[in-house]
Design an enzyme around this catalytic site. Structure first.
Site, PDB file in Angstrom:
ATOM      1  N   GLU A   1       0.844  -1.212   0.000  1.00 46.83           N
ATOM      2  CA  GLU A   1       0.000   0.000   0.000  1.00 46.83           C
ATOM      3  C   GLU A   1       0.868   1.247   0.000  1.00 46.83           C
ATOM      4  O   GLU A   1       1.736   1.423   0.860  1.00 46.83           O
ATOM      5  CB  GLU A   1      -0.935  -0.027   1.221  1.00 46.83           C
TER       6      GLU A   1
ATOM      7  N   LYS B   1      -7.682  -1.472  11.005  1.00 49.51           N
ATOM      8  CA  LYS B   1      -7.043  -1.897   9.755  1.00 49.51           C
ATOM      9  C   LYS B   1      -5.819  -1.011   9.483  1.00 49.51           C
ATOM     10  O   LYS B   1      -4.762  -1.486   9.082  1.00 49.51           O
ATOM     11  CB  LYS B   1      -8.055  -1.806   8.603  1.00 49.51           C
TER      12      LYS B   1
ATOM     13  N   ASP C   1       4.478 -14.557  11.692  1.00 46.40           N
ATOM     14  CA  ASP C   1       3.217 -15.065  11.144  1.00 46.40           C
ATOM     15  C   ASP C   1       2.127 -13.992  11.269  1.00 46.40           C
ATOM     16  O   ASP C   1       1.533 -13.823  12.333  1.00 46.40           O
ATOM     17  CB  ASP C   1       2.850 -16.342  11.924  1.00 46.40           C
TER      18      ASP C   1
ATOM     19  N   HIS D   1      -2.896  10.036   0.080  1.00 40.47           N
ATOM     20  CA  HIS D   1      -3.034   8.778  -0.668  1.00 40.47           C
ATOM     21  C   HIS D   1      -2.875   8.997  -2.154  1.00 40.47           C
ATOM     22  O   HIS D   1      -2.151   8.279  -2.831  1.00 40.47           O
ATOM     23  CB  HIS D   1      -4.441   8.207  -0.445  1.00 40.47           C
TER      24      HIS D   1
HETATM   25  C1  MEV Z   1      -6.062   2.618   4.774  1.00 43.42           C
HETATM   26  O1  MEV Z   1      -5.278   1.507   4.433  1.00 43.42           O
HETATM   27  C2  MEV Z   1      -6.099   2.811   6.259  1.00 43.42           C
HETATM   28  C3  MEV Z   1      -7.026   3.926   6.748  1.00 43.42           C
HETATM   29  O2  MEV Z   1      -8.336   3.745   6.210  1.00 43.42           O
HETATM   30  C4  MEV Z   1      -7.029   3.830   8.256  1.00 43.42           C
HETATM   31  C5  MEV Z   1      -8.058   4.716   8.932  1.00 43.42           C
HETATM   32  O3  MEV Z   1      -9.095   5.049   8.339  1.00 43.42           O
HETATM   33  O4  MEV Z   1      -7.811   5.041  10.113  1.00 43.42           O
HETATM   34  C6  MEV Z   1      -6.539   5.270   6.298  1.00 43.42           C
END
Ligand code: MEV
Length: 425
Positions: free
Chosen positions: A85, A265, A281, A378
């Site tokens: 990413e 995430k 792992d 991003h």
């Molecule tokens: C993207 O990989 C992760 C985010 O969505 C985490 C978040 O929203 O806190 C930017």
């Protein structure tokens, strides 16, 4: 032409590839060329990778990046990260630099206990089972003596064996719940071997062993990492407002599962990248972390924030069962390199580094989300991917990147700018 095959694993690599290309692809020469393009030219190295799993036909590359300027407990680190990413390593590096001038990260290991279970069915009298267990307990430990000998020399081994009655939830179901200390190894093989030896010693005509396996839920293998500074030391023109919005974002993730999953995430973007780079792992870590996030019966944030007496504090508490010896950590040349880059950490130190990477990633995401929005950073990173796909050369990449410093990056805007530039030249 049958698409089902027996004895596939016994075929040579060439035969496997040819069979695959013939039965599942239209353009066989092209497919075979792509598969072989990723082979390593060093035969021994390729063989090492081939032997990790069955039916290896090629290698799948992921970028291996590094995030410098992490200060953890007053020690400097460059953190290796394996991730596809685009913004993750960039965010980690920015956040590391930011906190490096504000005292760095403080981390501590809270506990390192791992768990394994022997699951069994027993239909007899419960008191008799308890007596049997008590009479056997020492023998169960003895049954593992040849396996635990080396681990004990390193300061680990079996901590305790408990009999647990689960019959209220499932008829006749009991467990031996066994706790372990595995020091610097992740310990999966060690734990599973101990469990199977224990099960063998424990079973009798009335005890039917269903299975013996470690648990990837490790709430007592816990680490904490934290950052803090005065509110004035935070970024921007309005640090109080920034701190408040940041705090709100963490509160939302703590009460709203839809947000908590995405919030966590983002944390796992940092955690998994280091777990992968060090040959650990990541599936085990993922499963355990999300179970921990739901331990109250309600899925919640792994990070926490507090603002009091003018001080901003942000921390993570996360279960991480990691190893720095054994398994892939000593087999994969890049995993070894990562551990050397991290100055040969103990498993405890690696837990602190990984938790820090998760916290840093979450700080970066929340800072972006509550200020400029996530797409700003991003899409800047994504711009390069789009340009690469379009086949832009270096000069075009430079010029288009300069143009988008002042413009919103969208896929169509990048394509339009690229076409405009090409048509003008
Ligand atoms: C993207 O990989 C992760 C985010 O969505 C985490 C978040 O929203 O806190 C930017």
């Amino acid at each position: 032409m049958s698409k089902i095959i027996s004895g596939f694993s016994k075929r040579t690599k060439e035969e496997k590839i040819n069979w695959l290309a013939t039965h599942y692809f239209a353009n066989q020469p092209e497919i075979i060329a792509i598969i072989k393009q990723y082979w390593n030219s060093d035969d021994a190295l390729q063989q090492l990778h081939d032997d990790f799993i069955e039916n290896t036909i090629s290698n799948f590359y992921l970028p291996y990046g590094v995030a410098p300027n992490f200060i953890i407990n007053n020690k400097a680190y460059v953190i290796p990260m394996v991730i596809e990413e685009s913004s993750v390593v960039a965010a980690a590096s920015l956040v590391a630099k930011f906190w490096s001038t504000r005292g760095g990260f403080k981390a501590e290991v809270i506990s390192t206990t791992k768990i394994g279970q022997v699951h069994f069915i027993y239909k007899g009298d419960e008191n008799e089972l308890t007596q049997y267990f008590n009479s056997k307990k020492e023998l169960l430990k003895l049954a593992t003596a040849s396996i635990t000998k080396n681990m004990e020399k390193r300061g680990g081994g079996i901590l305790d064996i408990e009999l647990i009655d689960k019959t209220e939830k499932l008829a006749h179901y009991y467990q031996l719940h066994i706790t372990f200390e595995t020091v610097d190894s992740m310990g999966a093989n060690f734990i599973n071997s101990c469990l199977e030896a224990i099960a063998k010693e424990f079973r009798n005509n009335e005890i039917e062993i269903v299975m013996s396996i470690l648990s990837n839920y490790v709430p007592e293998c816990l680490v904490r990492a934290e950052v803090s500074c005065t509110i004035e030391e935070l970024d921007g023109d309005a640090p109080q407002k920034f701190a408040e919005k940041f705090y709100q974002a963490v509160q939302i993730a703590s009460i709203e599962p839809y947000r908590a999953v995405t919030h966590n995430k983002g944390i796992m973007n940092g955690i998994d990248a280091v777990v992968l780079a060090t040959g650990n792992d990541f599936r085990a870590v993922e499963a355990g972390v999300h179970a921990y996030a739901s331990r109250s019966g309600h899925y919640t944030s792994l990070t926490h924030c507090d603002i009091s007496n003018g001080v901003f504090r942000f921390w993570i508490e996360v279960p991480l069962a990691l190893g720095t010896v054994g398994g892939l950590t000593s087999l994969h040349p890049l995993a070894k390199l990562s551990l050397e880059m991290l100055q040969q950490p103990s498993a405890r130190e690696l837990m602190m580094i990984v938790a820090t990477a998760g916290l840093a990633q979450n700080f970066g995401a929340l800072r972006a989300l509550t200020t400029l929005g996530i797409q700003h950073g991003h899409m800047k990173m994504h711009l390069m991917n789009i340009l690469h796909q379009l086949g832009a050369n270096d000069a075009e990449k430079k010029e288009i990147a300069r143009y988008f410093e002042q413009q919103t990056v969208t896929h169509s805007a990048v394509v339009a700018k690229f076409n405009e530039l090409r048509n003008n030249n």
